[in-house]
Design a protein around this motif. Structure first.
Motif, PDB file in Angstrom:
ATOM      1  N   TYR A  26       0.851  -1.190   0.000  1.00 50.25           N
ATOM      2  CA  TYR A  26       0.000   0.000   0.000  1.00 50.25           C
ATOM      3  C   TYR A  26       0.889   1.243   0.000  1.00 50.25           C
ATOM      4  O   TYR A  26       0.694   2.173  -0.776  1.00 50.25           O
ATOM      5  CB  TYR A  26      -0.908  -0.007   1.235  1.00 50.25           C
ATOM      6  N   GLN A  27       1.919   1.211   0.874  1.00 49.50           N
ATOM      7  CA  GLN A  27       2.854   2.319   0.957  1.00 49.50           C
ATOM      8  C   GLN A  27       4.131   1.824   1.617  1.00 49.50           C
ATOM      9  O   GLN A  27       4.100   0.945   2.484  1.00 49.50           O
ATOM     10  CB  GLN A  27       2.265   3.481   1.777  1.00 49.50           C
ATOM     11  N   CYS A  28       5.267   2.375   1.187  1.00 52.21           N
ATOM     12  CA  CYS A  28       6.542   2.014   1.804  1.00 52.21           C
ATOM     13  C   CYS A  28       7.262   3.281   2.232  1.00 52.21           C
ATOM     14  O   CYS A  28       7.685   4.087   1.396  1.00 52.21           O
ATOM     15  CB  CYS A  28       7.411   1.211   0.842  1.00 52.21           C
TER      16      CYS A  28
ATOM     17  N   ILE B  75      14.941  -5.414 -10.487  1.00 47.46           N
ATOM     18  CA  ILE B  75      13.692  -4.691 -10.278  1.00 47.46           C
ATOM     19  C   ILE B  75      13.595  -3.542 -11.285  1.00 47.46           C
ATOM     20  O   ILE B  75      14.593  -3.122 -11.863  1.00 47.46           O
ATOM     21  CB  ILE B  75      13.566  -4.145  -8.837  1.00 47.46           C
ATOM     22  N   SER B  76      12.382  -3.059 -11.464  1.00 51.84           N
ATOM     23  CA  SER B  76      12.183  -1.925 -12.370  1.00 51.84           C
ATOM     24  C   SER B  76      12.458  -0.621 -11.626  1.00 51.84           C
ATOM     25  O   SER B  76      12.450  -0.571 -10.386  1.00 51.84           O
ATOM     26  CB  SER B  76      10.758  -1.922 -12.909  1.00 51.84           C
ATOM     27  N   LEU B  77      12.664   0.440 -12.388  1.00 52.03           N
ATOM     28  CA  LEU B  77      12.894   1.751 -11.780  1.00 52.03           C
ATOM     29  C   LEU B  77      11.664   2.193 -10.989  1.00 52.03           C
ATOM     30  O   LEU B  77      11.796   2.775  -9.904  1.00 52.03           O
ATOM     31  CB  LEU B  77      13.229   2.779 -12.855  1.00 52.03           C
TER      32      LEU B  77
ATOM     33  N   PHE C 188      11.701   0.389  -7.733  1.00 50.34           N
ATOM     34  CA  PHE C 188      12.765   0.959  -6.903  1.00 50.34           C
ATOM     35  C   PHE C 188      12.292   2.236  -6.214  1.00 50.34           C
ATOM     36  O   PHE C 188      12.471   2.414  -5.004  1.00 50.34           O
ATOM     37  CB  PHE C 188      13.990   1.236  -7.764  1.00 50.34           C
ATOM     38  N   MET C 189      11.668   3.133  -6.979  1.00 50.35           N
ATOM     39  CA  MET C 189      11.237   4.407  -6.420  1.00 50.35           C
ATOM     40  C   MET C 189      10.074   4.215  -5.445  1.00 50.35           C
ATOM     41  O   MET C 189       9.988   4.924  -4.430  1.00 50.35           O
ATOM     42  CB  MET C 189      10.841   5.363  -7.537  1.00 50.35           C
ATOM     43  N   LEU C 190       9.188   3.277  -5.722  1.00 49.70           N
ATOM     44  CA  LEU C 190       8.084   3.000  -4.804  1.00 49.70           C
ATOM     45  C   LEU C 190       8.608   2.576  -3.437  1.00 49.70           C
ATOM     46  O   LEU C 190       8.106   3.022  -2.399  1.00 49.70           O
ATOM     47  CB  LEU C 190       7.184   1.900  -5.375  1.00 49.70           C
ATOM     48  N   LEU C 191       9.630   1.729  -3.430  1.00 51.88           N
ATOM     49  CA  LEU C 191      10.124   1.161  -2.181  1.00 51.88           C
ATOM     50  C   LEU C 191      11.169   2.035  -1.499  1.00 51.88           C
ATOM     51  O   LEU C 191      11.274   2.041  -0.271  1.00 51.88           O
ATOM     52  CB  LEU C 191      10.715  -0.224  -2.439  1.00 51.88           C
ATOM     53  N   CYS C 192      11.957   2.779  -2.269  1.00 56.50           N
ATOM     54  CA  CYS C 192      13.134   3.452  -1.711  1.00 56.50           C
ATOM     55  C   CYS C 192      12.996   4.962  -1.579  1.00 56.50           C
ATOM     56  O   CYS C 192      13.957   5.636  -1.202  1.00 56.50           O
ATOM     57  CB  CYS C 192      14.357   3.150  -2.584  1.00 56.50           C
TER      58      CYS C 192
ATOM     59  N   PHE D 176      20.769   7.464  -7.241  1.00 59.59           N
ATOM     60  CA  PHE D 176      21.025   8.252  -6.041  1.00 59.59           C
ATOM     61  C   PHE D 176      20.713   9.724  -6.229  1.00 59.59           C
ATOM     62  O   PHE D 176      20.435  10.436  -5.267  1.00 59.59           O
ATOM     63  CB  PHE D 176      22.458   8.027  -5.578  1.00 59.59           C
ATOM     64  N   GLU D 177      20.721  10.165  -7.474  1.00 63.71           N
ATOM     65  CA  GLU D 177      20.301  11.534  -7.746  1.00 63.71           C
ATOM     66  C   GLU D 177      18.837  11.741  -7.388  1.00 63.71           C
ATOM     67  O   GLU D 177      18.422  12.853  -7.041  1.00 63.71           O
ATOM     68  CB  GLU D 177      20.512  11.860  -9.228  1.00 63.71           C
ATOM     69  N   GLN D 178      18.061  10.672  -7.437  1.00 59.43           N
ATOM     70  CA  GLN D 178      16.628  10.765  -7.164  1.00 59.43           C
ATOM     71  C   GLN D 178      16.287  10.533  -5.693  1.00 59.43           C
ATOM     72  O   GLN D 178      15.119  10.562  -5.319  1.00 59.43           O
ATOM     73  CB  GLN D 178      15.875   9.745  -8.032  1.00 59.43           C
ATOM     74  N   LEU D 179      17.294  10.290  -4.880  1.00 56.60           N
ATOM     75  CA  LEU D 179      17.074  10.029  -3.452  1.00 56.60           C
ATOM     76  C   LEU D 179      17.912  11.000  -2.618  1.00 56.60           C
ATOM     77  O   LEU D 179      18.885  10.616  -1.964  1.00 56.60           O
ATOM     78  CB  LEU D 179      17.449   8.580  -3.121  1.00 56.60           C
TER      79      LEU D 179
END
Length: 250
Positions: free
Chosen positions: A79-81, A93-95, A98-102, A129-132
């Motif tokens: 539901y949410q991470c 895994i797909s991008l 990755f973004m959903l979980l991280c 890492f640019e996106q996090l």
């Protein structure tokens, strides 16, 4: 006290709409488990009807080349991470996954993990890492000695603005195409991040010679205006290794 009561009430409400709040979710040789009331509880992902809201830890220890979709398999159940601490091992895994979980990650470990775009191409690790921007600690173990990673990727990695405010980062099984000069430039300016670099067994003698020169410069300098990194590679002599390790641990 008020916050605790509010959180308990929120958990009750979420249970009514079939959302299970899980602080810690782990996958190992025992399958999926969570830590509840100081006890490990097994979770059968295939039969639970509720969606999962992960609030703290998400860890996938178990995996190999034949079992690399464990992370992807739980996506329909999420539901949410909001996990801030994540470890993935031997996964593809797909991008989007990755973004959903991280997206809330502060401590992230990727051991032989491949992240792919929609067209099946591999996402270069510096783009992840640019996106996090909230990350504080990272560990990467590369998938193969070559990792299909162009040298410019390593150059761009050292240019990520937030890298200088990380607490720790560790790169393992670093391939030959590692941009040593870009790293050296970053190292001389780095005053915060604790850096650990471990190189692949297959790096060339030329690469080793360049690393030895950097290590010798570090160990022969009395006062360092930068955070001293730890560098390890196959064949490093014991004396050089120990001198650098002692400075690194100060």
């Amino acid at each position: 006290m008020f916050i605790k009561k509010w959180f308990n009430a929120a958990k009750y409400f979420l249970s009514k709409i079939q959302i299970l709040v899980v602080d810690e979710l782990y996958y190992s040789q025992f399958g999926w488990r969570t830590w509840v009331n100081k006890t490990w509880k097994n979770i059968d992902i295939n039969i639970i009807k509720t969606k999962l809201w992960i609030t703290d830890h998400l860890v996938v220890y178990r995996g190999d080349v034949s079992n690399n979709s464990i992370v992807s398999s739980i996506i329909p159940k999420i539901y949410q991470c909001d996990a801030t601490y994540l470890i993935f091992c031997y996964q593809v895994i797909s991008l989007n996954e990755f973004m959903l979980l991280c997206s809330s990650a502060k401590v992230l470990t990727l051991r032989k993990v491949t992240v792919k775009n929609d067209d099946g191409t591999e996402v270069s690790f510096e783009k992840l890492f640019e996106q996090l921007p909230q990350l504080k600690e990272i560990e990467i173990t590369f998938t193969t000695p070559s990792n299909n990673t162009p040298k410019k990727t390593f150059k761009e990695f050292w240019e990520i603005p937030q890298l200088s405010i990380y607490d720790n980062f560790c790169l393992c099984d670093i391939p030959e195409i590692f941009d040593i000069n870009s790293f050296y430039s970053f190292m001389k300016k780095n005053k915060n991040a604790k850096i650990f670099l471990s190189f692949s067994d297959e790096i060339s003698e030329e690469c080793k010679t360049r690393l030895e020169a950097i290590i010798d410069e570090i160990t022969e300098t009395e006062n360092h205006e930068y955070k001293v990194p730890f560098i390890r590679f196959p064949g490093i002599d014991e004396k050089r290794f120990n001198k650098l390790f002692n400075i690194f641990c100060r």
